[in-house]
Design a protein around this motif. Structure first.
Motif, mmCIF file in Angstrom:
data_model
loop_
_atom_site.group_PDB
_atom_site.id
_atom_site.type_symbol
_atom_site.label_atom_id
_atom_site.label_comp_id
_atom_site.label_asym_id
_atom_site.label_seq_id
_atom_site.Cartn_x
_atom_site.Cartn_y
_atom_site.Cartn_z
ATOM 1 N N GLU A 19 38.764 46.639 -13.423
ATOM 2 C CA GLU A 19 38.416 47.006 -14.801
ATOM 3 C C GLU A 19 37.237 46.184 -15.317
ATOM 4 N N ARG A 20 37.147 44.927 -14.879
ATOM 5 C CA ARG A 20 36.016 44.094 -15.312
ATOM 6 C C ARG A 20 34.694 44.715 -14.868
ATOM 7 N N ASN A 21 34.684 45.355 -13.707
ATOM 8 C CA ASN A 21 33.463 46.036 -13.261
ATOM 9 C C ASN A 21 33.149 47.232 -14.148
ATOM 10 N N TYR A 22 34.173 47.974 -14.535
ATOM 11 C CA TYR A 22 33.958 49.094 -15.450
ATOM 12 C C TYR A 22 33.301 48.599 -16.750
ATOM 13 N N ILE A 23 33.831 47.494 -17.269
ATOM 14 C CA ILE A 23 33.326 46.963 -18.541
ATOM 15 C C ILE A 23 31.867 46.539 -18.405
ATOM 16 N N ARG A 24 31.533 45.838 -17.333
ATOM 17 C CA ARG A 24 30.144 45.387 -17.146
ATOM 18 C C ARG A 24 29.185 46.570 -17.104
ATOM 19 N N LEU A 25 29.551 47.603 -16.359
ATOM 20 C CA LEU A 25 28.680 48.770 -16.241
ATOM 21 C C LEU A 25 28.540 49.478 -17.579
ATOM 22 N N ALA A 26 29.657 49.648 -18.278
ATOM 23 C CA ALA A 26 29.620 50.348 -19.566
ATOM 24 C C ALA A 26 28.795 49.572 -20.589
ATOM 25 N N GLU A 27 28.967 48.256 -20.624
ATOM 26 C CA GLU A 27 28.236 47.461 -21.614
ATOM 27 C C GLU A 27 26.752 47.364 -21.272
ATOM 28 N N TRP A 28 26.408 47.365 -19.991
ATOM 29 C CA TRP A 28 24.993 47.371 -19.600
ATOM 30 C C TRP A 28 24.320 48.622 -20.155
ATOM 31 N N ALA A 29 24.986 49.754 -20.011
ATOM 32 C CA ALA A 29 24.417 51.017 -20.507
ATOM 33 C C ALA A 29 24.324 51.014 -22.029
ATOM 34 N N THR A 30 25.374 50.556 -22.698
ATOM 35 C CA THR A 30 25.398 50.569 -24.162
ATOM 36 C C THR A 30 24.349 49.631 -24.749
ATOM 37 N N ALA A 31 24.042 48.549 -24.049
ATOM 38 C CA ALA A 31 23.030 47.613 -24.539
ATOM 39 C C ALA A 31 21.662 48.268 -24.654
ATOM 40 N N ARG A 32 21.481 49.384 -23.982
ATOM 41 C CA ARG A 32 20.204 50.094 -24.012
ATOM 42 C C ARG A 32 20.231 51.271 -24.984
#
Length: 506
Positions: free
Chosen positions: A79-92
């Motif tokens: 799940e931590r990987n899911y969060i990192r990927l999702a937040e990377w996208a949202t930061a943009r």
């Protein structure tokens, strides 16, 4: 708006997630190392991505190849990987996704999208109709694996599928690993397949199924298979089975049964580095039993012996001393020898500086030893390494509370609550610290986000008491009394609720 059709399901997971993420610029050629580590979950067969991740400054766990791996991803780590990927996208920028052919979305993709919406604020719409009407391209590595599956039971292709399955295990994709294992089981009945399926199901928290495959694996004529399978089964009983199935005595018996099998090995084989590793880790498992029984000094001596034995092996084997070093530090911590424990954690951090959890354990010892500012610093270092760990933000909140930085503590707890969206403990902790900071409106907002229906009795009590406290501090005494009375209707035997109510009506 990203619009994709979910590909029709096959044995390979994350098909829908790959389409969505690639549309957001998250492909195996991403330059950000932290994001690349998370993307490897989706692309474990991509050789360039794997090399980039392993050559980077990662923890020993992240750097291990499939044949060196001793720690396996559990669902929370995935799940931590899911969060990192999702937040990377949202930061943009805000992320909106439409997915057609929604009935075909594979389970892991659906969970990634759910967490992306809950944690990172993605807007995700689903349609049963197809929206794009074009079949997605299959990457070459996946295409080769699917071709090999079609050629089973060819021995060469079975080897290829088995190796690929452990690449998926290594990256954390147990769903695909289990799917490949089941296809292999139809082609061959072998220890290596039972090994794969046992580990895969354990990673998915399907521990009773995992135990079945550990038993199949243990039936092999090779004593080493028995040693390794019994160890895995013992860890189910010690760590991974759900409450009610865990049993320390059974775990200890299984470890001792496995340990007796070492005597069946020829002397030359028993003295090899790989078998020394198995023997040391068997006793490491037994040290856990001793630790849980309260025989901590004996566990400590066993771990010290194991570390010395691994020190005499090749570096490829010796590097796994970090696991025993961690357990040794835990023993010192349990014994209240905090300065020694802190020193042990510092040695461990020097060996594996990119494992955030080690810094968090050091922070706990620092706090217990009265070094509260140092504990805050260690928590912040852990968050620098991995900001997706809710436990790191919670421990930072606790540590900041210890130095009376109430508002900062509340903010840390709120971050933990966003990451651990299925739990309310951090929300209640945030509300408590907002109250201490005199920020009752912020406390009320934190309490409003909690989900009462899923709370335990203790959490419900705490929520009701904190809510009454915010009312009282805002001069709404009668409302606070009424709120506690309503809570008592649900838990009339609650001493905590009763004592708080009585204190208000005196």
């Amino acid at each position: 708006m990203i619009t994709v059709d979910a590909p029709d399901q096959d044995v390979i997971s994350f098909g829908t997630a790959k389409l969505v993420l690639s549309g957001l610029g998250l492909t195996p050629r991403v330059a950000d190392l932290a994001v690349a580590r998370s993307l490897r979950l989706l692309y474990p067969l991509d050789a360039k991505l794997t090399a980039f991740v392993r050559e980077g400054a990662t923890s020993l766990t992240d750097a291990a190849s499939a044949d060196e791996q001793i720690r396996f991803f559990q669902r929370r780590r995935v799940e931590r990987n899911y969060i990192r990927l999702a937040e990377w996208a949202t930061a943009r920028g805000p992320v909106s996704v439409r997915i057609g052919n929604a009935a075909a979305i594979d389970g892991p993709s659906r969970e990634l999208l759910r967490i992306a919406a809950a944690v990172a604020g993605w807007t995700v719409e689903y349609s049963e109709a197809r929206l794009v009407r074009s079949a997605p391209a299959v990457d070459p590595e996946t295409g080769e694996l699917l071709d090999a599956l079609e050629r089973l039971p060819s021995a060469d292709d079975a080897d290829r599928v088995w190796r690929a399955a452990f690449d998926f295990v290594n990256a954390g994709d147990a769903w695909t690993a289990v799917g490949l294992g089941r296809r292999l089981a139809a082609a061959e009945s072998s220890a290596r397949v039972w090994n794969l399926l046992a580990i895969g199901h354990a990673m998915l928290d399907q521990t009773e199924t995992a135990e079945y495959y550990y038993d199949r694996w243990a039936d092999s004529d090779d004593p080493l298979d028995g040693i390794r399978a019994l160890y895995g089964k013992a860890m189910l009983y010690a760590r991974h089975h759900p409450d009610g199935l865990r049993d320390l005595e059974t775990s200890g018996e299984l470890l001792n049964e496995a340990f007796a099998l070492f005597d069946r090995l020829p002397e030359a084989e028993r003295s090899s580095d790989s078998v020394v590793f198995d023997e040391v880790f068997n006793r490491n498992g037994y040290a856990l039993i001793l630790f849980r029984r309260g025989e901590v000094e004996e566990a400590l001596r066993s771990l010290q012996t194991g570390i010395e034995r691994l020190s005499g092996t090749s570096e490829k084997i010796a590097i796994h001393r970090s696991v025993l070093m961690y357990n040794l530090a835990q023993c010192l911590q349990r014994l209240g020898r905090f300065e020694e424990a802190i020193a042990a954690y510092e040695r461990l951090i020097a060996v594996d500086p990119h494992m955030a959890e080690y810094r968090l354990e050091a922070a706990k010892c620092l706090a217990a030893g009265g070094r509260r500012e140092d504990a805050v610093a260690r928590c912040r270092e852990a968050i620098e390494i991995d900001s997706s760990l809710p436990v790191a933000w919670s421990l930072l909140g606790f540590s900041l509370g210890q130095v009376q930085q109430w508002s900062s503590a509340a903010e840390a707890y709120e971050r933990a609550a966003r990451l651990d969206h299925a739990s309310d403990k951090a929300r209640l902790d945030a509300a408590h610290h907002w109250i201490l900071a005199g920020r009752t409106e912020a406390a009320e907002r934190a309490l409003e986000t909690a989900v009462i229906a899923r709370m335990s009795a203790k959490e419900f009590e705490r929520h009701a008491i904190l809510r009454a406290e915010t009312m009282l501090r805002n001069g709404r005494r009668q409302e606070a009394v009424g709120s506690l009375l309503a809570a008592l209707e649900r838990y009339p035997r609650s001493e905590a609720l009763r004592s708080n109510h009585d204190a208000l009506v005196r």
